[in-house]
Design a protein around this motif. Structure first.
Motif, PDB file in Angstrom:
ATOM      1  N   THR A  99       0.832  -1.185   0.000  1.00 22.59           N
ATOM      2  CA  THR A  99       0.000   0.000   0.000  1.00 22.59           C
ATOM      3  C   THR A  99       0.869   1.237   0.000  1.00 22.59           C
ATOM      4  OG1 THR A  99      -1.873   1.103   1.072  1.00 22.59           O
ATOM      5  CG2 THR A  99      -0.190   0.206   2.526  1.00 22.59           C
ATOM      6  N   VAL A 100       0.241   2.366  -0.174  1.00 21.07           N
ATOM      7  CA  VAL A 100       0.939   3.642  -0.119  1.00 21.07           C
ATOM      8  C   VAL A 100       1.227   3.990   1.343  1.00 21.07           C
ATOM      9  CG1 VAL A 100       0.791   6.088  -0.702  1.00 21.07           C
ATOM     10  CG2 VAL A 100      -0.182   4.382  -2.247  1.00 21.07           C
ATOM     11  N   TRP A 101       2.424   4.462   1.576  1.00 17.25           N
ATOM     12  CA  TRP A 101       2.874   4.795   2.928  1.00 17.25           C
ATOM     13  C   TRP A 101       3.040   6.301   3.055  1.00 17.25           C
ATOM     14  CZ3 TRP A 101       2.994  -0.137   4.468  1.00 17.25           C
ATOM     15  CH2 TRP A 101       3.265  -0.405   5.814  1.00 17.25           C
ATOM     16  N   ARG A 102       2.906   6.775   4.292  1.00 15.95           N
ATOM     17  CA  ARG A 102       3.133   8.189   4.546  1.00 15.95           C
ATOM     18  C   ARG A 102       4.624   8.467   4.718  1.00 15.95           C
ATOM     19  NH1 ARG A 102      -2.060   7.559   6.915  1.00 15.95           N
ATOM     20  NH2 ARG A 102      -3.512   9.046   5.996  1.00 15.95           N
ATOM     21  N   ALA A 103       4.997   9.712   4.528  1.00 20.64           N
ATOM     22  CA  ALA A 103       6.409  10.085   4.505  1.00 20.64           C
ATOM     23  C   ALA A 103       7.114   9.915   5.844  1.00 20.64           C
ATOM     24  CB  ALA A 103       6.554  11.519   4.021  1.00 20.64           C
ATOM     25  N   SER A 104       6.361   9.721   6.901  1.00 19.66           N
ATOM     26  CA  SER A 104       6.996   9.494   8.206  1.00 19.66           C
ATOM     27  C   SER A 104       7.822   8.211   8.222  1.00 19.66           C
ATOM     28  CB  SER A 104       5.920   9.417   9.299  1.00 19.66           C
ATOM     29  OG  SER A 104       5.212   8.189   9.226  1.00 19.66           O
ATOM     30  N   MET A 105       7.457   7.269   7.369  1.00 19.82           N
ATOM     31  CA  MET A 105       8.116   5.966   7.292  1.00 19.82           C
ATOM     32  C   MET A 105       7.910   5.121   8.554  1.00 19.82           C
ATOM     33  SD  MET A 105       9.775   5.635   4.297  1.00 19.82           S
ATOM     34  CE  MET A 105      11.208   4.594   4.503  1.00 19.82           C
ATOM     35  N   LYS A 106       6.991   5.545   9.415  1.00 17.49           N
ATOM     36  CA  LYS A 106       6.676   4.696  10.566  1.00 17.49           C
ATOM     37  C   LYS A 106       5.886   3.489  10.077  1.00 17.49           C
ATOM     38  CE  LYS A 106       6.388   8.531  13.856  1.00 17.49           C
ATOM     39  NZ  LYS A 106       5.498   9.283  14.773  1.00 17.49           N
ATOM     40  N   LEU A 107       6.087   2.362  10.686  1.00 18.76           N
ATOM     41  CA  LEU A 107       5.509   1.120  10.176  1.00 18.76           C
ATOM     42  C   LEU A 107       3.991   1.046  10.380  1.00 18.76           C
ATOM     43  CD1 LEU A 107       8.310  -1.370  11.144  1.00 18.76           C
ATOM     44  CD2 LEU A 107       7.717  -0.547   8.864  1.00 18.76           C
ATOM     45  N   THR A 108       3.455   1.933  11.199  1.00 17.21           N
ATOM     46  CA  THR A 108       2.007   1.986  11.392  1.00 17.21           C
ATOM     47  C   THR A 108       1.353   3.070  10.555  1.00 17.21           C
ATOM     48  OG1 THR A 108       2.356   3.444  13.283  1.00 17.21           O
ATOM     49  CG2 THR A 108       2.101   1.080  13.739  1.00 17.21           C
ATOM     50  N   ASP A 109       2.128   3.798   9.803  1.00 14.90           N
ATOM     51  CA  ASP A 109       1.633   5.014   9.159  1.00 14.90           C
ATOM     52  C   ASP A 109       1.393   4.804   7.670  1.00 14.90           C
ATOM     53  OD1 ASP A 109       2.736   8.513   9.395  1.00 14.90           O
ATOM     54  OD2 ASP A 109       0.743   7.576   9.272  1.00 14.90           O
ATOM     55  N   TYR A 110       0.413   3.968   7.351  1.00 21.92           N
ATOM     56  CA  TYR A 110       0.092   3.731   5.960  1.00 21.92           C
ATOM     57  C   TYR A 110      -1.366   4.122   5.688  1.00 21.92           C
ATOM     58  CZ  TYR A 110      -1.251  -0.776   8.131  1.00 21.92           C
ATOM     59  OH  TYR A 110      -1.756  -1.747   8.947  1.00 21.92           O
ATOM     60  N   TYR A 111      -1.652   4.318   4.416  1.00 25.11           N
ATOM     61  CA  TYR A 111      -2.977   4.769   4.038  1.00 25.11           C
ATOM     62  C   TYR A 111      -3.996   3.644   4.178  1.00 25.11           C
ATOM     63  CZ  TYR A 111      -1.305   9.256   2.383  1.00 25.11           C
ATOM     64  OH  TYR A 111      -0.790  10.515   2.326  1.00 25.11           O
ATOM     65  N   GLY A 112      -5.254   4.058   4.192  1.00 25.61           N
ATOM     66  CA  GLY A 112      -6.333   3.126   4.442  1.00 25.61           C
ATOM     67  C   GLY A 112      -6.652   2.227   3.267  1.00 25.61           C
ATOM     68  N   SER A 113      -7.707   1.484   3.416  1.00 27.19           N
ATOM     69  CA  SER A 113      -8.019   0.376   2.517  1.00 27.19           C
ATOM     70  C   SER A 113      -8.289   0.798   1.080  1.00 27.19           C
ATOM     71  CB  SER A 113      -9.209  -0.414   3.055  1.00 27.19           C
ATOM     72  OG  SER A 113     -10.336   0.430   3.220  1.00 27.19           O
ATOM     73  N   ASP A 114      -8.569   2.075   0.842  1.00 26.37           N
ATOM     74  CA  ASP A 114      -8.762   2.524  -0.534  1.00 26.37           C
ATOM     75  C   ASP A 114      -7.521   2.283  -1.379  1.00 26.37           C
ATOM     76  OD1 ASP A 114     -10.868   5.460   0.111  1.00 26.37           O
ATOM     77  OD2 ASP A 114     -11.299   3.307   0.031  1.00 26.37           O
ATOM     78  N   TYR A 115      -6.374   2.163  -0.724  1.00 25.15           N
ATOM     79  CA  TYR A 115      -5.120   2.025  -1.449  1.00 25.15           C
ATOM     80  C   TYR A 115      -4.570   0.596  -1.405  1.00 25.15           C
ATOM     81  CZ  TYR A 115      -5.066   7.092  -1.367  1.00 25.15           C
ATOM     82  OH  TYR A 115      -5.381   8.401  -1.525  1.00 25.15           O
ATOM     83  N   TRP A 116      -5.250  -0.307  -0.757  1.00 22.06           N
ATOM     84  CA  TRP A 116      -4.719  -1.656  -0.609  1.00 22.06           C
ATOM     85  C   TRP A 116      -5.012  -2.490  -1.844  1.00 22.06           C
ATOM     86  CZ3 TRP A 116      -6.910  -3.092   4.890  1.00 22.06           C
ATOM     87  CH2 TRP A 116      -6.428  -2.162   5.818  1.00 22.06           C
ATOM     88  N   GLY A 117      -4.086  -3.429  -2.111  1.00 21.46           N
ATOM     89  CA  GLY A 117      -4.402  -4.445  -3.091  1.00 21.46           C
ATOM     90  C   GLY A 117      -5.193  -5.559  -2.429  1.00 21.46           C
ATOM     91  N   LYS A 118      -5.353  -6.671  -3.126  1.00 15.32           N
ATOM     92  CA  LYS A 118      -6.118  -7.791  -2.577  1.00 15.32           C
ATOM     93  C   LYS A 118      -5.257  -8.711  -1.727  1.00 15.32           C
ATOM     94  CE  LYS A 118      -9.655  -7.812  -6.163  1.00 15.32           C
ATOM     95  NZ  LYS A 118     -10.364  -8.606  -7.194  1.00 15.32           N
ATOM     96  N   GLY A 119      -3.963  -8.501  -1.771  1.00 16.07           N
ATOM     97  CA  GLY A 119      -3.068  -9.298  -0.947  1.00 16.07           C
ATOM     98  C   GLY A 119      -2.602 -10.567  -1.629  1.00 16.07           C
ATOM     99  N   THR A 120      -1.534 -11.115  -1.098  1.00 15.51           N
ATOM    100  CA  THR A 120      -1.027 -12.398  -1.563  1.00 15.51           C
ATOM    101  C   THR A 120      -0.691 -13.248  -0.339  1.00 15.51           C
ATOM    102  OG1 THR A 120       0.571 -13.470  -3.045  1.00 15.51           O
ATOM    103  CG2 THR A 120       1.376 -11.579  -1.782  1.00 15.51           C
ATOM    104  N   LEU A 121      -1.119 -14.501  -0.371  1.00 12.10           N
ATOM    105  CA  LEU A 121      -0.986 -15.374   0.796  1.00 12.10           C
ATOM    106  C   LEU A 121       0.373 -16.050   0.813  1.00 12.10           C
ATOM    107  CD1 LEU A 121      -2.199 -16.854   3.255  1.00 12.10           C
ATOM    108  CD2 LEU A 121      -3.122 -18.542   1.645  1.00 12.10           C
TER     109      LEU A 121
END
Length: 124
Positions: A97-119
């Motif tokens: 997903t798209v991450w915020r510039a803080s680069m903190k591992l909890t600081d990513y954008y919400g589900s609008d930007y997520w893919g479907k994932g890979t297992l």
């Protein structure tokens, strides 16, 4: 529309390796910080790694440091996660997903930007 598609997951034995890919369509990946998080069954999401837009700065969760490597090929509009020395506890669905510039591992954008994932399943 910004779209990210993950691939490369699968079944691997403990100690094995996989390389995940995150391909972007509809936008230029170079403009964005990108990262990976994962979610195991019954567990909360965990930020795994992120990389800045040029690829010069990375961050890793302690649980994967030294085993996983994030990289990007902006010419191919793709971000990778090389996973080595895989452990049972790495079993999860991995999302980019798209991450915020803080680069903190909890600081990513919400589900609008997520893919479907890979297992990724680590099992003997």
């Amino acid at each position: 529309q910004l779209q990210l598609v993950e691939s490369g997951g699968g079944l691997v034995q403990p100690g094995g390796s996989l390389r995940l890919s995150c391909a972007a369509s509809g936008f230029t990946l170079y403009n964005y910080y990108i990262g990976w998080f994962r979610q195991a069954p019954g567990k909360e999401r965990e930020g795994v790694s992120c990389i800045n837009n040029s690829g010069g700065i990375t961050n890793y969760a302690d649980s994967v440091k030294g085993r996983f490597t994030i990289s990007r090929d902006n010419a191919k509009n793709t971000v990778y996660l090389q996973m080595n020395s895989l452990k049972y506890e790495d079993t999860a669905v991995y999302y980019c997903t798209v991450w915020r510039a803080s680069m903190k591992l909890t600081d990513y954008y919400g589900s609008d930007y997520w893919g479907k994932g890979t297992l990724v399943t680590v099992s003997s």
